[in-house]
Design a protein around this motif. Structure first.
Motif, short mmCIF file in Angstrom:
data_model
loop_
_atom_site.label_atom_id
_atom_site.label_comp_id
_atom_site.label_asym_id
_atom_site.label_seq_id
_atom_site.Cartn_x
_atom_site.Cartn_y
_atom_site.Cartn_z
N PHE A 95 0.83 -1.20 0.00
CA PHE A 95 0.00 0.00 0.00
C PHE A 95 0.87 1.26 0.00
CE2 PHE A 95 -4.01 -1.95 2.20
CZ PHE A 95 -4.24 -2.71 1.05
N ASN A 96 0.29 2.35 -0.50
CA ASN A 96 1.05 3.59 -0.64
C ASN A 96 0.42 4.82 0.00
OD1 ASN A 96 1.29 2.27 -3.85
ND2 ASN A 96 3.01 2.26 -2.44
N THR A 97 -0.89 4.77 0.31
CA THR A 97 -1.55 5.93 0.91
C THR A 97 -2.61 5.49 1.90
OG1 THR A 97 -3.41 6.14 -0.64
CG2 THR A 97 -1.31 7.15 -1.31
N VAL A 98 -3.13 6.46 2.64
CA VAL A 98 -4.18 6.19 3.60
C VAL A 98 -5.44 5.67 2.92
CG1 VAL A 98 -5.13 8.53 3.56
CG2 VAL A 98 -5.35 7.14 5.64
N TRP A 99 -5.65 6.03 1.65
CA TRP A 99 -6.86 5.59 0.94
C TRP A 99 -6.89 4.08 0.77
CZ3 TRP A 99 -10.13 9.34 1.08
CH2 TRP A 99 -9.67 10.66 1.04
N ASP A 100 -5.72 3.45 0.73
CA ASP A 100 -5.66 1.99 0.63
C ASP A 100 -6.17 1.32 1.90
OD1 ASP A 100 -4.35 1.90 -1.96
OD2 ASP A 100 -2.55 2.61 -0.94
N TYR A 101 -6.19 2.07 2.99
CA TYR A 101 -6.55 1.52 4.31
C TYR A 101 -7.94 1.93 4.79
CZ TYR A 101 -1.70 0.14 5.30
OH TYR A 101 -0.47 -0.45 5.29
N GLN A 102 -8.61 2.82 4.09
CA GLN A 102 -9.78 3.46 4.67
C GLN A 102 -10.83 2.48 5.19
OE1 GLN A 102 -12.00 6.10 2.05
NE2 GLN A 102 -12.49 7.42 3.77
N THR A 103 -11.26 1.55 4.35
CA THR A 103 -12.25 0.55 4.78
C THR A 103 -11.67 -0.40 5.81
OG1 THR A 103 -13.41 0.67 2.66
CG2 THR A 103 -13.76 -1.31 3.98
N LEU A 104 -10.43 -0.81 5.60
CA LEU A 104 -9.79 -1.78 6.51
C LEU A 104 -9.72 -1.24 7.93
CD1 LEU A 104 -6.83 -2.99 4.26
CD2 LEU A 104 -9.04 -4.09 4.61
N ILE A 105 -9.42 0.03 8.06
CA ILE A 105 -9.30 0.62 9.39
C ILE A 105 -10.68 0.92 9.99
CG2 ILE A 105 -8.54 2.68 10.65
CD1 ILE A 105 -6.01 2.66 8.90
N GLU A 106 -11.53 1.57 9.22
CA GLU A 106 -12.83 1.96 9.75
C GLU A 106 -13.68 0.76 10.18
OE1 GLU A 106 -14.99 4.55 7.20
OE2 GLU A 106 -13.73 6.28 7.67
N GLU A 107 -13.56 -0.34 9.44
CA GLU A 107 -14.34 -1.54 9.79
C GLU A 107 -13.54 -2.52 10.65
OE1 GLU A 107 -16.44 -3.36 6.59
OE2 GLU A 107 -16.98 -1.45 5.67
N GLN A 108 -12.35 -2.13 11.06
CA GLN A 108 -11.49 -2.95 11.92
C GLN A 108 -11.29 -4.35 11.34
OE1 GLN A 108 -12.18 -2.17 16.27
NE2 GLN A 108 -14.01 -1.10 15.50
N LEU A 109 -10.98 -4.38 10.05
CA LEU A 109 -10.78 -5.64 9.35
C LEU A 109 -9.35 -6.15 9.46
CD1 LEU A 109 -12.87 -4.92 6.13
CD2 LEU A 109 -13.58 -6.11 8.21
N ILE A 110 -8.46 -5.32 10.00
CA ILE A 110 -7.07 -5.72 10.20
C ILE A 110 -6.65 -5.35 11.61
CG2 ILE A 110 -6.43 -5.53 7.76
CD1 ILE A 110 -5.11 -2.83 8.44
#
Length: 412
Positions: free
Chosen positions: A274-289
């Motif tokens: 990954f290169n930016t926060v946009w790659d993480y948005q769903t993963l973080i907000e939904e606590q998928l990681i």
């Protein structure tokens, strides 16, 4: 204070590295890592032709403004080449700012939140006895957490196993595990997911039986499974209490991790590519990681990496910054300074660089009793010996690639 010059230095001691060196008009210097393994020269061109001319005469203290300018003014955003180039500038400017302040960088990031940074090493083996020898070796070196990678019966060469022929790519120089092959074309490896899924639980059963329940164990799936296969693996590994299962499925489709999460409680680490926060948005907000795996070098630098980790902290997600040997000692130092300062630190990947790399890059960060510390020198605490770097010119090198038994190209 103004930026007087910026130089892009390419060297290949144990492997290829790209370093940006920024010098101010009063003689302060800052270093940034711009290495993109297997695509190094693309970043060299981006920096030399498009970024360096924009830096001359600018105020090096305006780090955030410079970052936003480089990210937004090009119009074409994101991607590993762009973000590695921006990262090099960002880290070099933080190096300069900390030197101007007379402080180690972590002090400017809020000071230390811990005494040291827990690191994990890479143990591997073509079979169980070889794997056990590698784990014992890493424990003897002081590691307190171990990533476990192993051969799979029926497969000739597999990611993460240091004794594979493909790992001998650096003209016979191998340290820990370096898959980059110095050659004109990439090496082909083979893969069989079903064989891997059958074999891996027995590996962790054997490791736990030999080394006990307390040793933190990690494993990297390296993007090779579908979501349902990843869910199956995570569930089958639950009895062995992994610290994390890394990159179990390609996470560009962030919603795919919902399926994995539904089926297993094995902690998940995602984000190496990954290169930016946009790659993480769903993963973080939904606590998928559970862990953020990006590298400072490939995610735009210290400034955006700290923002990603502050965002993750709201959801009790911790750091696991990428740190193999294709991250230069400059990038590694940046990660360790950030690790020491943030509250939601998890663990730091750490592969020791080879002797020639340590000749080119003199480092103040240390590894003792399983913990890294960035040291107390002002700035990053890394110097580059330009003369030593010149002894090791760039060599074409590629990471391997995978094919299934029927010849289909698969994720490596």
């Amino acid at each position: 204070m103004k930026i007087d010059r910026a130089e892009v230095i390419v060297t290949s001691p144990d492997r290829n590295f790209v370093t940006l060196k920024i010098t101010t008009d009063d003689g302060l210097t800052g270093l940034g890592d711009a290495t993109l393994n297997g695509r190094e020269l693309a970043v060299v061109a981006y920096l030399t032709e498009h970024v360096v001319p924009l830096l001359i005469g600018k105020d090096p203290h305006r780090i955030e403004d410079t970052w936003q300018f480089l990210y937004r003014s090009a119009y074409w955003r994101r991607g590993p080449v762009t973000m590695a180039a921006i990262a090099a500038v960002d880290v070099a400017l933080w190096d300069i700012k900390a030197k101007a302040a007379g402080m180690p960088l972590y002090q400017l990031l809020g000071g230390a939140s811990r005494e040291g940074v827990l690191a994990y090493g890479h143990a591997s083996g073509k079979d169980i006895p070889e794997l056990f020898d590698s784990i014992r070796s890493h424990l003897d070196q002081g590691y307190r957490a171990i990533r476990v990678q192993t051969g799979v019966p029926g497969l000739k060469s597999i990611y993460g196993v240091a004794s594979n022929a493909a790992a001998e790519g650096n003209t016979g120089r191998r340290y820990d595990y370096d898959p980059a092959q110095r050659a004109d074309l990439p090496v082909e490896e083979d893969w069989d997911t079903r064989a891997y899924l059958r074999h891996l639980p027995s590996v962790f059963e054997a490791v736990r039986a030999e080394f006990g329940p307390e040793l933190p164990l990690l494993h990297d799936g390296h993007h090779r499974m579908t979501p349902i296969q990843a869910a199956k693996l995570g569930k089958s590994l639950e009895p062995y209490d992994l610290f994390w299962l890394e990159d179990c499925t390609p996470a560009e489709n962030q919603k795919a991790l919902r399926l994995v999460r539904q089926h297993t409680t094995t902690p998940l680490a995602i984000g190496e590519v990954f290169n930016t926060v946009w790659d993480y948005q769903t993963l973080i907000e939904e606590q998928l990681i559970d862990y953020v795996r990006s590298a400072v070098t490939h995610t735009g630098g210290i400034s955006p990496m700290k923002k990603i980790l502050d965002y993750a902290a709201q959801y009790q997600i911790r750091s696991g910054i990428h740190g193999p040997t294709d991250i230069s000692p400059v990038g590694m130092a940046a990660a360790v300074h950030l690790d020491l300062a943030i509250h939601n630190f998890g663990i730091q990947e750490y592969m020791k660089h080879g002797e020639m790399t340590n000749e080119v890059f003199q480092q103040s960060f240390t590894f003792n009793d399983g913990y890294l510390h960035p040291g107390e020198r002002p700035g990053l605490g890394v110097d580059l010996d330009v003369d030593a770097a010149g002894k090791y010119p760039y060599q074409t090198a590629y990471l391997p690639f995978n094919r299934l038994h029927d010849g289909t190209v698969h994720d490596w």
